[in-house]
Design a protein around this motif. Structure first.
Motif, short mmCIF file in Angstrom:
data_model
loop_
_atom_site.label_atom_id
_atom_site.label_comp_id
_atom_site.label_asym_id
_atom_site.label_seq_id
_atom_site.Cartn_x
_atom_site.Cartn_y
_atom_site.Cartn_z
N GLU A 15 18.18 14.44 -0.07
CA GLU A 15 17.73 15.40 0.93
C GLU A 15 16.49 16.15 0.45
OE1 GLU A 15 20.97 17.93 1.97
OE2 GLU A 15 22.25 16.26 2.61
N GLU A 16 16.47 16.47 -0.86
CA GLU A 16 15.30 17.15 -1.40
C GLU A 16 14.07 16.25 -1.35
OE1 GLU A 16 16.53 18.23 -5.30
OE2 GLU A 16 17.80 19.90 -4.61
N ASN A 17 14.26 14.96 -1.65
CA ASN A 17 13.15 14.03 -1.61
C ASN A 17 12.64 13.81 -0.19
OD1 ASN A 17 12.69 13.25 -4.34
ND2 ASN A 17 14.67 12.21 -4.31
N GLU A 18 13.56 13.91 0.78
CA GLU A 18 13.18 13.69 2.17
C GLU A 18 12.20 14.78 2.64
OE1 GLU A 18 15.43 12.39 6.30
OE2 GLU A 18 16.59 13.07 4.59
N GLY A 35 13.31 2.97 -8.30
CA GLY A 35 14.69 2.60 -8.59
C GLY A 35 15.63 3.79 -8.53
N LEU A 36 15.19 4.95 -9.04
CA LEU A 36 16.03 6.15 -8.99
C LEU A 36 16.24 6.63 -7.56
CD1 LEU A 36 14.67 8.15 -12.06
CD2 LEU A 36 16.97 7.21 -11.79
N LEU A 37 15.18 6.59 -6.76
CA LEU A 37 15.29 7.01 -5.36
C LEU A 37 16.22 6.08 -4.57
CD1 LEU A 37 11.55 7.89 -4.69
CD2 LEU A 37 13.46 9.50 -4.50
N MET A 38 16.27 4.82 -4.95
CA MET A 38 17.14 3.85 -4.28
C MET A 38 18.61 4.15 -4.53
SD MET A 38 14.92 0.43 -5.19
CE MET A 38 16.24 -0.74 -4.96
N VAL A 67 15.73 7.70 4.92
CA VAL A 67 14.48 7.61 4.18
C VAL A 67 14.54 8.60 3.02
CG1 VAL A 67 11.98 7.93 4.27
CG2 VAL A 67 13.16 6.88 6.21
N ALA A 68 14.55 8.07 1.80
CA ALA A 68 14.57 8.92 0.62
C ALA A 68 13.18 9.41 0.28
CB ALA A 68 15.17 8.17 -0.56
N ASP A 84 0.84 -1.21 0.00
CA ASP A 84 0.00 0.00 0.00
C ASP A 84 0.87 1.25 0.00
OD1 ASP A 84 -2.71 -1.28 0.36
OD2 ASP A 84 -1.65 -2.11 2.08
N ARG A 85 1.93 1.23 0.80
CA ARG A 85 2.92 2.31 0.79
C ARG A 85 4.31 1.71 0.71
NH1 ARG A 85 3.21 5.52 5.63
NH2 ARG A 85 2.39 3.73 6.76
N ILE A 86 5.25 2.49 0.19
CA ILE A 86 6.63 2.01 0.06
C ILE A 86 7.58 3.02 0.67
CG2 ILE A 86 8.48 1.39 -1.54
CD1 ILE A 86 6.33 0.52 -3.52
N VAL A 87 8.39 2.57 1.63
CA VAL A 87 9.46 3.38 2.21
C VAL A 87 10.73 3.08 1.42
CG1 VAL A 87 10.84 3.88 4.26
CG2 VAL A 87 8.41 3.31 4.50
N VAL A 88 11.31 4.09 0.80
CA VAL A 88 12.55 3.91 0.05
C VAL A 88 13.73 4.34 0.92
CG1 VAL A 88 13.82 4.44 -2.05
CG2 VAL A 88 11.31 4.41 -2.09
N LEU A 89 14.63 3.39 1.18
CA LEU A 89 15.83 3.67 1.97
C LEU A 89 17.02 3.86 1.04
CD1 LEU A 89 15.57 1.13 4.95
CD2 LEU A 89 15.02 3.57 4.96
N ASN A 90 17.82 4.86 1.35
CA ASN A 90 19.02 5.13 0.56
C ASN A 90 20.15 5.45 1.54
OD1 ASN A 90 21.10 6.54 -0.92
ND2 ASN A 90 19.63 6.87 -2.57
N LYS A 91 21.13 4.53 1.63
CA LYS A 91 22.26 4.69 2.54
C LYS A 91 21.81 4.97 3.97
CE LYS A 91 25.38 6.25 -1.10
NZ LYS A 91 26.25 7.33 -1.63
N GLY A 92 20.79 4.22 4.40
CA GLY A 92 20.33 4.32 5.78
C GLY A 92 19.34 5.42 6.06
#
Length: 518
Positions: free
Chosen positions: A508-511, A497-500, A482-483, A472-480
């Protein structure tokens, strides 16, 4: 007429009373990509281990370029131009790519590392790989490590390559790069065998598909004549419905709330960095990220087996009471009747005991609640038999040690046990890794049943297509970190894939744009 590079004729392999391969005959041509499919326990891995010299067949013959050969060891396989790239890489982290590639080289003359690195660079570029020969393995991403493994066998002269689940932990962008390289290798006359459970990728990259079922060879078809449904029917032996039904989230209530969670690994680096999220009842919260982005640490921190540097984890009980479980160990979580179930990534190291049978592994979940010297096994035996039947686990009996089961069947035992403990929060790390398509959809249906019961499901899945369809929702993690937190119904795998893989300012902008489900 196609020239055959490798042919197996009536190959049989037995392990005691179990026949893993039963008179299997198949071939791969020069300049071809052959996909090998089959359910868990169908004999795929055993067959590939025979080709790569890990096992020796009890019966049957192996031919390379129309010449009968005996492959008694991996060394023999290498000498015949066969190289296998395993799902779990065989690399030494403190060495460079070049050092790993030449490791075990039997040439007696003194090595000129400058010349070696030049040769490796030229070989890599000829197929479209991006590889820095002097880079240390510990500084590499998963896809870079895989590149080292492939270049390693090519450098040693392999003309027949076997890839075991090559895209299991790759992003869509990395998968496309790999497929481009494989096509270049095919054009150069290399023969490639791929073992995978991702049928969409089989249809995209392979020339032909060979199917095994219960140790027997079912047949080989041209990929252009195949479909998702026809391949599934060949594997299973009957038509099955492959559909993930995702219901809407109804009246979500907070089950787990994480605020500013930070964890540090053994090297003093933040494995999780100020992570905040909420997992609600009746929803599937997906966790996406390239390997090593903090997925493992996040689930282990909630389960009480990962030390937390800062931040908090709050569990909401069935009575609506908030309980701080930050740094509460797994024993205390269980003693306090906090209903969290966890399917870890490490099945046999953390989830199950390989030397114990299926029944005894069922008892591990609650054995500390038993009093007295003797532990009752009747209920555990009933549960074991129920899970064996429900998940179609291939095993001689409930008394079989789980270490003797195939990887996919081990996973079924673990998932079945955790789901049957009636959790309020269910966490799963790669729940269908190593499972065939039919078994995978059985697990997806079980996850959806838990969702309907109001369980908060937190799920790490490497297949982004499934993540988007199931969650239902997806948390994208990038280097520890939350992206982003995305609505799975409106995003797509390219965005995920790009956020990963994005870094620095972009993350930081996505956060700043995090979205939450109210």
């Amino acid at each position: 007429m196609e020239k055959v590079a490798l042919e197996l004729r009536n190959v049989t392999k037995r392990f005691g009373q179990v026949i893993a391969n039963d008179k299997v005959s198949l071939s791969v041509n020069k300049g071809e990509i052959l996909a090998v499919l089959g359910e868990n326990g169908s004999g795929k891995t055993t067959l590939m281990n025979i080709i790569s010299g890990i096992y020796f067949p009890d019966e049957g013959e192996v031919f390379i370029n129309d010449n009968k050969v005996n492959i008694c060891s991996p060394k023999d396989a290498f000498s015949l131009g066969i190289g296998m790239i395993h799902q779990h890489f065989k690399l030494i982290n403190i060495l460079t790519a070049a050092e790993n590639i030449i490791l075990g080289n039997e040439k007696k003359e003194k090595l000129n590392m400058v010349q070696v690195e030049k040769e490796i660079k030229e070989l890599s570029e000829s197929y479209g790989f991006e590889l820095n020969p002097s880079q240390k393995i510990y500084d590499m991403s998963v896809s870079q490590k895989q590149t080292v493994e492939i270049v390693k066998v090519l450098y040693r002269g392999a003309n027949i390559l076997i890839l075991d689940e090559p895209t299991a932990v790759l992003t869509p962008q990395e998968t496309e790069k790999l497929f481009s390289v494989l096509r270049n290798m095919r054009a150069d006359g290399k023969s490639i065998i791929i073992i995978t459970h991702k049928l969409n990728e089989v249809l995209e990259i392979s020339d032909r598909v060979s199917v095994l079922r219960k140790g027997k060879y079912i047949g080989t078809i041209n990929t252009k004549d195949a479909s998702f449904e026809s391949l599934t029917e060949m594997m299973v032996g009957q038509k099955i419905v492959l559909n993930i039904e995702r219901d809407e989230v109804i009246n979500p209530q907070k089950r787990i709330e994480i605020k500013g969670l930070t964890c540090v690994n053994s090297d003093g680096i933040n494995s999780l960095d100020n992570v905040s999220l909420v997992a609600n009842s009746g929803e599937v919260l997906g966790i996406a990220g390239i390997a090593g982005s903090g997925q493992k640490e996040l689930l282990e921190a909630i389960a009480g087996i990962q030390e937390i540097k800062s931040g908090s984890i709050i569990y909401t009980s069935s009575e609506g009471k908030d309980i701080n479980i930050t740094n509460m160990n797994s024993d205390d979580i269980q003693k306090n009747e906090i209903k969290i179930s966890f399917v870890p990534e490490d099945r046999l190291g953390m989830g199950l005991v390989s030397s114990m049978d299926i029944t005894d592994n069922m008892m591990l979940k609650n054995y500390k609640k038993n009093s007295g010297f003797f532990v009752p096994r009747k209920k555990a035996k009933e549960l074991a038999l129920s899970i064996i039947k429900e998940l179609d686990i291939v095993t001689p009996s409930a008394e079989t040690p789980v270490g003797r089961l195939s990887g996919g069947n081990v996973q079924k035992v673990l998932v079945g046990r955790e789901i049957n403990s009636n959790p309020r929060v269910l966490m799963l790390a790669y729940p269908v890794r190593g499972l065939d398509i039919n078994s995978s959809y059985t697990i997806y249906n079980l996850i959806n049943e838990q969702k309907k019961k109001g369980v908060a499901v937190i799920c790490v899945i490497e297949d982004l297509d499934i993540l988007l369809e199931l969650c239902d929702r997806i948390v994208v993690l990038n280097k520890g970190k939350v992206a982003a937190i995305l609505d799975a119904r409106t995003t797509n795998k390219e965005e995920v894939g790009l956020l990963m893989t994005k870094s620095g300012k972009e993350s930081e902008e996505n956060e700043q744009k995090l979205t939450t489900c109210k």
